[in-house]
Write an enzyme that holds these catalytic residues in place. Structure first.
Site, PDB file in Angstrom:
ATOM      1  N   GLY A  49     -13.156  -3.869  -0.389  1.00 32.24           N
ATOM      2  CA  GLY A  49     -14.487  -3.626  -0.525  1.00 32.24           C
ATOM      3  C   GLY A  49     -14.938  -2.571  -1.400  1.00 32.24           C
TER       4      GLY A  49
ATOM      5  N   GLY B 298      -8.477  -9.611  -2.262  1.00 35.75           N
ATOM      6  CA  GLY B 298      -7.540 -10.193  -1.582  1.00 35.75           C
ATOM      7  C   GLY B 298      -7.104 -11.351  -2.139  1.00 35.75           C
TER       8      GLY B 298
ATOM      9  NE  ARG C 135      -4.230  -1.595   1.678  1.00 35.98           N
ATOM     10  CZ  ARG C 135      -5.360  -1.793   2.234  1.00 35.98           C
ATOM     11  NH1 ARG C 135      -5.469  -1.602   3.421  1.00 35.98           N
ATOM     12  NH2 ARG C 135      -6.461  -2.389   1.670  1.00 35.98           N
TER      13      ARG C 135
ATOM     14  CE  LYS D  20     -20.068 -18.357   3.825  1.00 34.81           C
ATOM     15  NZ  LYS D  20     -20.200 -17.624   5.228  1.00 34.81           N
TER      16      LYS D  20
HETATM   17  P1  ADP Z   1     -11.253 -12.620  -3.060  1.00 35.31           P
HETATM   18  O1  ADP Z   1     -10.627 -12.338  -1.789  1.00 35.31           O
HETATM   19  O2  ADP Z   1     -10.447 -12.732  -4.202  1.00 35.31           O
HETATM   20  O3  ADP Z   1     -12.565 -11.581  -3.225  1.00 35.31           O
HETATM   21  P2  ADP Z   1     -13.110 -14.548  -1.772  1.00 35.31           P
HETATM   22  O4  ADP Z   1     -12.727 -14.053  -0.317  1.00 35.31           O
HETATM   23  O5  ADP Z   1     -14.594 -14.057  -2.153  1.00 35.31           O
HETATM   24  O6  ADP Z   1     -12.341 -13.946  -2.812  1.00 35.31           O
HETATM   25  O7  ADP Z   1     -12.886 -15.946  -2.048  1.00 35.31           O
HETATM   26  C1  ADP Z   1     -11.802 -16.908  -1.594  1.00 35.31           C
HETATM   27  C2  ADP Z   1     -12.010 -18.107  -0.791  1.00 35.31           C
HETATM   28  O8  ADP Z   1     -13.084 -18.913  -1.627  1.00 35.31           O
HETATM   29  C3  ADP Z   1     -10.745 -18.939  -0.816  1.00 35.31           C
HETATM   30  O9  ADP Z   1     -10.375 -19.116   0.758  1.00 35.31           O
HETATM   31  C4  ADP Z   1     -10.838 -20.271  -1.288  1.00 35.31           C
HETATM   32  O10 ADP Z   1     -10.386 -21.247  -1.032  1.00 35.31           O
HETATM   33  C5  ADP Z   1     -12.523 -20.207  -1.367  1.00 35.31           C
HETATM   34  N1  ADP Z   1     -13.255 -21.297  -2.196  1.00 35.31           N
HETATM   35  C6  ADP Z   1     -13.073 -21.015  -3.621  1.00 35.31           C
HETATM   36  N2  ADP Z   1     -13.573 -22.460  -4.248  1.00 35.31           N
HETATM   37  C7  ADP Z   1     -14.109 -23.151  -3.148  1.00 35.31           C
HETATM   38  C8  ADP Z   1     -14.687 -24.211  -2.841  1.00 35.31           C
HETATM   39  N3  ADP Z   1     -15.204 -24.691  -4.035  1.00 35.31           N
HETATM   40  N4  ADP Z   1     -15.227 -24.719  -1.953  1.00 35.31           N
HETATM   41  C9  ADP Z   1     -14.865 -23.843  -0.652  1.00 35.31           C
HETATM   42  N5  ADP Z   1     -14.160 -22.826  -0.513  1.00 35.31           N
HETATM   43  C10 ADP Z   1     -13.765 -22.277  -1.973  1.00 35.31           C
HETATM   44 MG    MG Z   2     -11.165 -12.704   0.245  1.00 39.93          MG
END
Ligand code: ADP
Ligand code: MG
Length: 392
Positions: A369, A346, A36, A193
């Site tokens: 966010g 992230g 950052r 999710k």
């Molecule tokens: P970002 O930080 O890039 O926005 P998210 O925080 O939304 O991404 O999601 C990342 C998480 O999703 C990771 O920790 C990953 O392990 C999890 N994930 C991805 N695919 C699956 C799956 N099939 N089952 C459980 N967790 C998953």
């Molecule tokens: Mg994340």
């Protein structure tokens, strides 16, 4: 989206107050990741090169308002900034002392979240912060979704305000993807999710030509298509909402390429045996942890045809080796494609960096966010305040 930019203003001899997001991770007084700070450097350096005196504002952690403590001090940040700039940096929590900065000088003002009224966007504090200098530069994209005294109020209160280089780059990358993109536009939305990304999925569907879903989100979509997902992470409460997304895609003539095969295992753990099965034949005692090889090929084709790509969220549990192939493959497809590629989130960013592909992407967002809210179609308060200054 018109907003005043730092590069359009005369900075010579002025005192420029720059709000950055220098909320870096610190352990035992040491910065463990200075990304950052490095992202903020071009803006600070630009102001110095143009002959301004600079006061840098940032928050750090979540301190109690009204109290300055050593644990929440920006001292390590000021020290690191001094190293990066190769010049002295004064750390101060005194408004008078900060205001006395000379052209070429740099002051880091102490943690704005220690100031009473920051969170509540108190107009009096906003006025005080803006009054530190002649020009208020908002550059903290990662905090631009919060309407606080240093991120929104001060922009309105300042004599003159503008976006710094980083905020400008973020907003321009966003505009290139969603406002005025080259088609086809493909979004890849993964992660764990649906519930955290429902608005994102809905908004993107209006804008993109194709939407690839992955991760736990894709599991819920598989369930929405009427197939079993075994013991996979999925959200039964969001099956209906997912059906809504599939129906909306159909009505809009947008394509959501279907997952063909998936990688499954007995449990989410290191050393678990990974096997491949078709997405409509997941055994009841297995969980989906990644996309399979046929799906990787399909997504590769879709991504290579794209002219614009936005990616948020890994398509599998990339942290655990046998389940990272899908995420690695799509990152590679994006790196190889000649599309304009923007990556945010992230986990997605740490995946891309882990594969050594960060340089191959066109833009990597510094906002978590804020990135999500922007792509959800929301107006970021700091950006709205900057735009309002153009309207006058
Ligand atoms: P970002 O930080 O890039 O926005 P998210 O925080 O939304 O991404 O999601 C990342 C998480 O999703 C990771 O920790 C990953 O392990 C999890 N994930 C991805 N695919 C699956 C799956 N099939 N089952 C459980 N967790 C998953
Ligand atoms: Mg994340």
């Amino acid at each position: 989206m018109a907003f005043p930019k730092m590069t359009d203003l005369e900075l010579r001899g002025k005192t420029v107050v720059i709000r950055e997001d220098l909320n870096v991770p610190i352990k035992d007084g040491k910065i463990t990741n200075d990304k950052r700070i490095r992202a903020a450097l071009p803006t600070i350096q630009y102001a110095l090169d143009k002959g301004a005196g600079v006061i840098v504002l940032s928050h750090l952690g979540r301190p109690k308002e009204g109290e300055f403590t050593p644990e929440t001090s920006l001292a390590p940040v000021a020290a690191r900034l001094s190293e990066c700039l190769g010049r002295r940096v004064l750390l101060s929590k005194d408004f008078e002392e900060a205001r006395a900065v000379r052209p070429g000088g740099v002051v880091v003002f102490e943690n704005v979240r220690c100031l009473k009224g920051e969170k509540a966007n108190d107009p009096e504090l906003a006025q005080k912060l803006a009054g530190l200098g002649d020009i208020y530069v908002m550059d903290a994209f990662a905090t631009a979704h919060r309407a606080q005294a240093s991120t929104e109020g001060a922009i309105r209160a300042a004599k003159e305000a503008c976006a710094g280089l980083l905020l400008t780059a973020e907003l321009e990358a966003f505009a290139k993807v969603l406002d005025n993109p080259q088609h086809p536009v493909v979004a890849v939305i993964g992660g764990s999710k649906v519930s955290t990304k429902l608005e994102l999925l809905n908004n993107l569907l209006d804008k993109v030509d194709k939407l690839i879903v992955g991760g736990g989100i894709s599991n819920t979509m598989i369930a929405a298509r009427g197939f079993g997902v075994g013991t996979s992470l999925y959200e039964p409460d969001l099956v209906e909402a997912s059906k809504g997304i599939l129906a909306k895609a159909e009505a809009l003539g947008k394509e959501i390429p279907q997952v063909i095969d998936v990688v499954v295992a007995d449990a989410l753990q290191e050393g678990a045996e990974a096997t491949v099965c078709m997405a409509d034949a997941v055994p009841a005692d297995k969980m989906i942890l990644d996309i399979g090889p046929k799906t990787r090929e399909l997504y590769d084709r879709v991504l290579k045809e794209a002219k614009t790509i936005v990616w948020n969220g890994p398509v599998g549990v990339f942290e655990i080796k046998p389940f990272g192939e899908g995420t690695k493959a799509i990152a590679q497809s994006m790196a190889d494609s000649d599309a304009f590629v923007v990556v945010g989130g992230g986990d997605s960013i740490s995946a891309v960096e882990g594969y050594g592909l960060a340089d191959k992407m066109d833009y990597i967002s510094t906002g978590g966010g804020a990135f999500l809210e922007l792509f959800e179609g929301k107006k970021l308060p700091a950006v709205a305040a900057l735009e309002a200054r153009c309207a006058n």
